[in-house]
Scaffold this active site. Structure first.
Site, PDB file in Angstrom:
ATOM      1  N   GLN A  47       0.834  -1.199   0.000  1.00  0.00           N
ATOM      2  CA  GLN A  47       0.000   0.000   0.000  1.00  0.00           C
ATOM      3  C   GLN A  47       0.870   1.251   0.000  1.00  0.00           C
ATOM      4  O   GLN A  47       1.868   1.318   0.713  1.00  0.00           O
ATOM      5  CB  GLN A  47      -0.911   0.015   1.229  1.00  0.00           C
ATOM      6  CG  GLN A  47      -1.987  -1.059   1.226  1.00  0.00           C
ATOM      7  CD  GLN A  47      -3.119  -0.749   0.249  1.00  0.00           C
ATOM      8  OE1 GLN A  47      -3.096   0.242  -0.473  1.00  0.00           O
ATOM      9  NE2 GLN A  47      -4.116  -1.615   0.232  1.00  0.00           N
ATOM     10  N   CYS A 172     -10.428  -0.727  -4.166  1.00  0.00           N
ATOM     11  CA  CYS A 172      -9.824   0.557  -4.513  1.00  0.00           C
ATOM     12  C   CYS A 172     -10.458   1.161  -5.762  1.00  0.00           C
ATOM     13  O   CYS A 172      -9.960   2.168  -6.273  1.00  0.00           O
ATOM     14  CB  CYS A 172      -8.310   0.418  -4.691  1.00  0.00           C
ATOM     15  SG  CYS A 172      -7.824  -0.725  -5.993  1.00  0.00           S
TER      16      CYS A 172
END
Length: 219
Positions: A47, A172
């Site tokens: 991430q 996402c």
């Protein structure tokens, strides 16, 4: 710090080749997310915003509603952060990814964090999930964190066939999330909660955690 060379002799739109060569320094990055220390070798997903990633993982585990007795499956597990976050609240966690390098790192991360109730498997998501169903029995909770394009159709079908009482979907991309949630609702799930997170400040991108319950399960 380290310098790693990736070798990709193939033509096409795939960025990474299969071969990595450490030219100097370390061949992994160590990152602390909450109480976890995670190692990321070259070529695996990490991430970009670990501070918000922690909040995403904490929200996912909260929405999973674990009580210590559940069998949990983590799909698209990467190097294992979601599985390792879920482990203290679950009986057993099975985690699957189709990227062998990520799964090898996940196993190492479980050992280095002293977590013993996670089992990691590398392979095609749908096939591995079906194998786990046959060997482990009913799945109580599934958490999945697929890439931007969403869950592969075969993986999503296998998940819905497994019929866990609760699904927690980390996404996402709102478009692929909407598509996959519609499919789940069509198979007897109710969308219970949505939580957005600003994973990418000053952009139009948003990370979302969604909770779905099987229609015969109370919130």
């Amino acid at each position: 710090l380290g310098i790693i060379q990736n070798i990709n002799p193939e033509r096409g739109n795939v960025i990474w080749g299969r071969s990595f060569r450490t030219l100097g320094g370390h061949d992994t990055i160590e990152e602390r997310i909450g109480l976890l220390k995670l190692h990321y070798p070259a070529g695996v997903f990490s991430q970009a915003n670990p501070f918000t990633a922690r909040r995403v993982y904490e929200a996912a585990i909260e929405l999973a509603g674990l009580r210590g007795e559940e069998t949990v499956v983590d799909l698209y597990c990467g190097v294992g952060p979601v599985a390792l976050y879920a482990a203290p609240g679950a009986r057993l966690v099975y985690a699957i990814d189709d990227h062998e390098r990520s799964v090898a790192a996940a196993k190492q991360n479980a050992r280095s964090n002293g977590i013993g109730n996670c089992r990691f498997f590398a392979g095609e998501i749908a096939a591995e999930l079906e194998r786990i169903r046959r060997s482990a029995g009913p799945i109580d909770v599934c958490i999945l964190n697929p890439p931007r394009k969403g869950a592969h159709s075969g993986a999503l079908q296998a998940l819905l066939d497994a019929a866990p009482r609760r699904i927690v979907y980390i996404s996402c991309d709102p478009g692929s999330l909407t598509r996959d949630l519609e499919h789940a609702v069509g198979r007897g799930y109710r969308l219970v909660r949505l939580r957005p997170f600003d994973m990418f400040p000053q952009t139009d991108q948003v990370e979302t955690v969604a909770q779905l319950n099987r229609s015969d399960v109370e919130v």
